[in-house]
Design a protein around this motif. Structure first.
Motif, PDB file in Angstrom:
ATOM      1  N   PHE A 148       0.832  -1.201   0.000  1.00 39.45           N
ATOM      2  CA  PHE A 148       0.000   0.000   0.000  1.00 39.45           C
ATOM      3  C   PHE A 148       0.869   1.255   0.000  1.00 39.45           C
ATOM      4  O   PHE A 148       0.609   2.202  -0.756  1.00 39.45           O
ATOM      5  CB  PHE A 148      -0.964   0.006   1.188  1.00 39.45           C
ATOM      6  CG  PHE A 148      -1.932   1.147   1.140  1.00 39.45           C
ATOM      7  CD1 PHE A 148      -3.082   1.058   0.359  1.00 39.45           C
ATOM      8  CD2 PHE A 148      -1.700   2.304   1.848  1.00 39.45           C
ATOM      9  CE1 PHE A 148      -3.983   2.126   0.289  1.00 39.45           C
ATOM     10  CE2 PHE A 148      -2.589   3.364   1.789  1.00 39.45           C
ATOM     11  CZ  PHE A 148      -3.724   3.278   1.009  1.00 39.45           C
ATOM     12  N   ALA A 149       1.913   1.277   0.833  1.00 35.42           N
ATOM     13  CA  ALA A 149       2.817   2.435   0.885  1.00 35.42           C
ATOM     14  C   ALA A 149       3.527   2.628  -0.449  1.00 35.42           C
ATOM     15  O   ALA A 149       3.683   3.763  -0.921  1.00 35.42           O
ATOM     16  CB  ALA A 149       3.824   2.262   2.011  1.00 35.42           C
ATOM     17  N   ALA A 167       9.986  11.293  -1.043  1.00 39.60           N
ATOM     18  CA  ALA A 167      10.199   9.944  -0.510  1.00 39.60           C
ATOM     19  C   ALA A 167      10.029   9.834   1.006  1.00 39.60           C
ATOM     20  O   ALA A 167       9.343   8.923   1.480  1.00 39.60           O
ATOM     21  CB  ALA A 167      11.565   9.403  -0.949  1.00 39.60           C
ATOM     22  N   PRO A 168      10.616  10.717   1.807  1.00 42.47           N
ATOM     23  CA  PRO A 168      10.484  10.565   3.264  1.00 42.47           C
ATOM     24  C   PRO A 168       9.045  10.578   3.774  1.00 42.47           C
ATOM     25  O   PRO A 168       8.717   9.885   4.738  1.00 42.47           O
ATOM     26  CB  PRO A 168      11.290  11.739   3.825  1.00 42.47           C
ATOM     27  CG  PRO A 168      12.282  12.062   2.765  1.00 42.47           C
ATOM     28  CD  PRO A 168      11.538  11.800   1.468  1.00 42.47           C
ATOM     29  N   SER A 169       8.175  11.339   3.130  1.00 45.33           N
ATOM     30  CA  SER A 169       6.779  11.391   3.593  1.00 45.33           C
ATOM     31  C   SER A 169       6.052  10.073   3.377  1.00 45.33           C
ATOM     32  O   SER A 169       4.992   9.845   3.957  1.00 45.33           O
ATOM     33  CB  SER A 169       6.029  12.535   2.915  1.00 45.33           C
ATOM     34  OG  SER A 169       5.865  12.276   1.536  1.00 45.33           O
ATOM     35  N   PHE A 172       3.150   5.866  -3.014  1.00 43.63           N
ATOM     36  CA  PHE A 172       4.327   6.596  -3.482  1.00 43.63           C
ATOM     37  C   PHE A 172       4.292   6.709  -5.009  1.00 43.63           C
ATOM     38  O   PHE A 172       4.586   7.776  -5.570  1.00 43.63           O
ATOM     39  CB  PHE A 172       5.587   5.909  -2.986  1.00 43.63           C
ATOM     40  CG  PHE A 172       6.871   6.650  -3.250  1.00 43.63           C
ATOM     41  CD1 PHE A 172       6.957   8.031  -3.131  1.00 43.63           C
ATOM     42  CD2 PHE A 172       8.018   5.958  -3.592  1.00 43.63           C
ATOM     43  CE1 PHE A 172       8.154   8.698  -3.364  1.00 43.63           C
ATOM     44  CE2 PHE A 172       9.219   6.610  -3.819  1.00 43.63           C
ATOM     45  CZ  PHE A 172       9.284   7.985  -3.717  1.00 43.63           C
ATOM     46  N   VAL A 173       3.916   5.652  -5.695  1.00 44.25           N
ATOM     47  CA  VAL A 173       3.812   5.691  -7.158  1.00 44.25           C
ATOM     48  C   VAL A 173       2.786   6.738  -7.589  1.00 44.25           C
ATOM     49  O   VAL A 173       3.019   7.501  -8.537  1.00 44.25           O
ATOM     50  CB  VAL A 173       3.466   4.297  -7.736  1.00 44.25           C
ATOM     51  CG1 VAL A 173       3.025   4.395  -9.194  1.00 44.25           C
ATOM     52  CG2 VAL A 173       4.653   3.360  -7.606  1.00 44.25           C
ATOM     53  N   GLY A 221       6.762  -3.022  -7.022  1.00 48.58           N
ATOM     54  CA  GLY A 221       6.834  -4.357  -6.450  1.00 48.58           C
ATOM     55  C   GLY A 221       6.010  -4.399  -5.177  1.00 48.58           C
ATOM     56  O   GLY A 221       5.290  -3.448  -4.855  1.00 48.58           O
ATOM     57  N   TYR A 222       6.116  -5.482  -4.432  1.00 47.68           N
ATOM     58  CA  TYR A 222       5.343  -5.605  -3.196  1.00 47.68           C
ATOM     59  C   TYR A 222       5.615  -4.420  -2.270  1.00 47.68           C
ATOM     60  O   TYR A 222       4.689  -3.754  -1.814  1.00 47.68           O
ATOM     61  CB  TYR A 222       5.635  -6.920  -2.466  1.00 47.68           C
ATOM     62  CG  TYR A 222       5.070  -6.895  -1.065  1.00 47.68           C
ATOM     63  CD1 TYR A 222       3.692  -6.954  -0.867  1.00 47.68           C
ATOM     64  CD2 TYR A 222       5.897  -6.739   0.040  1.00 47.68           C
ATOM     65  CE1 TYR A 222       3.152  -6.881   0.413  1.00 47.68           C
ATOM     66  CE2 TYR A 222       5.367  -6.663   1.319  1.00 47.68           C
ATOM     67  CZ  TYR A 222       3.999  -6.734   1.499  1.00 47.68           C
ATOM     68  OH  TYR A 222       3.476  -6.649   2.764  1.00 47.68           O
ATOM     69  N   ASN A 223       6.872  -4.159  -1.972  1.00 46.00           N
ATOM     70  CA  ASN A 223       7.224  -3.032  -1.108  1.00 46.00           C
ATOM     71  C   ASN A 223       8.382  -2.234  -1.692  1.00 46.00           C
ATOM     72  O   ASN A 223       9.182  -1.656  -0.967  1.00 46.00           O
ATOM     73  CB  ASN A 223       7.545  -3.502   0.311  1.00 46.00           C
ATOM     74  CG  ASN A 223       8.789  -4.370   0.366  1.00 46.00           C
ATOM     75  OD1 ASN A 223       9.248  -4.901  -0.647  1.00 46.00           O
ATOM     76  ND2 ASN A 223       9.349  -4.530   1.554  1.00 46.00           N
ATOM     77  N   THR A 224       8.453  -2.210  -3.017  1.00 42.17           N
ATOM     78  CA  THR A 224       9.524  -1.484  -3.688  1.00 42.17           C
ATOM     79  C   THR A 224       8.974  -0.667  -4.854  1.00 42.17           C
ATOM     80  O   THR A 224       7.941  -0.999  -5.434  1.00 42.17           O
ATOM     81  CB  THR A 224      10.597  -2.440  -4.250  1.00 42.17           C
ATOM     82  OG1 THR A 224       9.975  -3.327  -5.188  1.00 42.17           O
ATOM     83  CG2 THR A 224      11.275  -3.221  -3.149  1.00 42.17           C
ATOM     84  N   VAL A 225       9.711   0.393  -5.177  1.00 34.34           N
ATOM     85  CA  VAL A 225       9.447   1.177  -6.375  1.00 34.34           C
ATOM     86  C   VAL A 225      10.799   1.417  -7.035  1.00 34.34           C
ATOM     87  O   VAL A 225      11.705   1.966  -6.419  1.00 34.34           O
ATOM     88  CB  VAL A 225       8.773   2.533  -6.057  1.00 34.34           C
ATOM     89  CG1 VAL A 225       8.628   3.379  -7.313  1.00 34.34           C
ATOM     90  CG2 VAL A 225       7.424   2.322  -5.392  1.00 34.34           C
ATOM     91  N   ALA A 226      10.932   0.976  -8.274  1.00 33.54           N
ATOM     92  CA  ALA A 226      12.140   1.232  -9.060  1.00 33.54           C
ATOM     93  C   ALA A 226      11.838   2.395 -10.004  1.00 33.54           C
ATOM     94  O   ALA A 226      10.822   2.389 -10.707  1.00 33.54           O
ATOM     95  CB  ALA A 226      12.550  -0.003  -9.840  1.00 33.54           C
TER      96      ALA A 226
END
Length: 101
Positions: free
Chosen positions: A38-39, A95-97, A43-44, A63-68
């Motif tokens: 979800f996070a 990103a930090p938020s 972010f995306v 991805g599950y908990n990644t963004v490339a």
């Protein structure tokens, strides 16, 4: 004024301002790790909003908990330009938020 490719020195200088980012094969990249899917998805969506505001778009992989994140400027033959770094700076600031590391 048309967008111009950055020199290798300009790219290296700009990368010093963006810890965690890299440039290879004429692309500016970074992988972000987040708490969960979800996070990462939120972010995306935030990145998509930034891209619309700047009228410059990156390739994103969720991805599950990644963004490339990967970007270059097509209109100058796929080289890196100031537009790529402006987008990266905005994403880096957001990103930090989202808890993205």
């Amino acid at each position: 004024m048309p967008t111009q490719p950055l020199s290798q020195k300009e790219i290296e200088d700009r990368l010093r301002e963006l810890p965690g980012w890299s440039a290879a094969d004429d692309r500016l990249t970074r992988d972000f790790h987040l708490a969960d899917h979800f996070a990462a998805t939120a972010f995306v969506v935030h990145i998509a909003q930034i891209q619309q505001e700047l009228d410059h778009h990156a390739d994103l992989t969720l991805g599950y908990n990644t963004v490339a994140f990967s970007v270059h400027t097509h209109s100058v033959g796929g080289a890196l330009t100031e537009k790529d770094f402006a987008l990266a700076e905005r994403v880096h600031a957001a990103a930090p938020s989202h808890g993205a590391e």
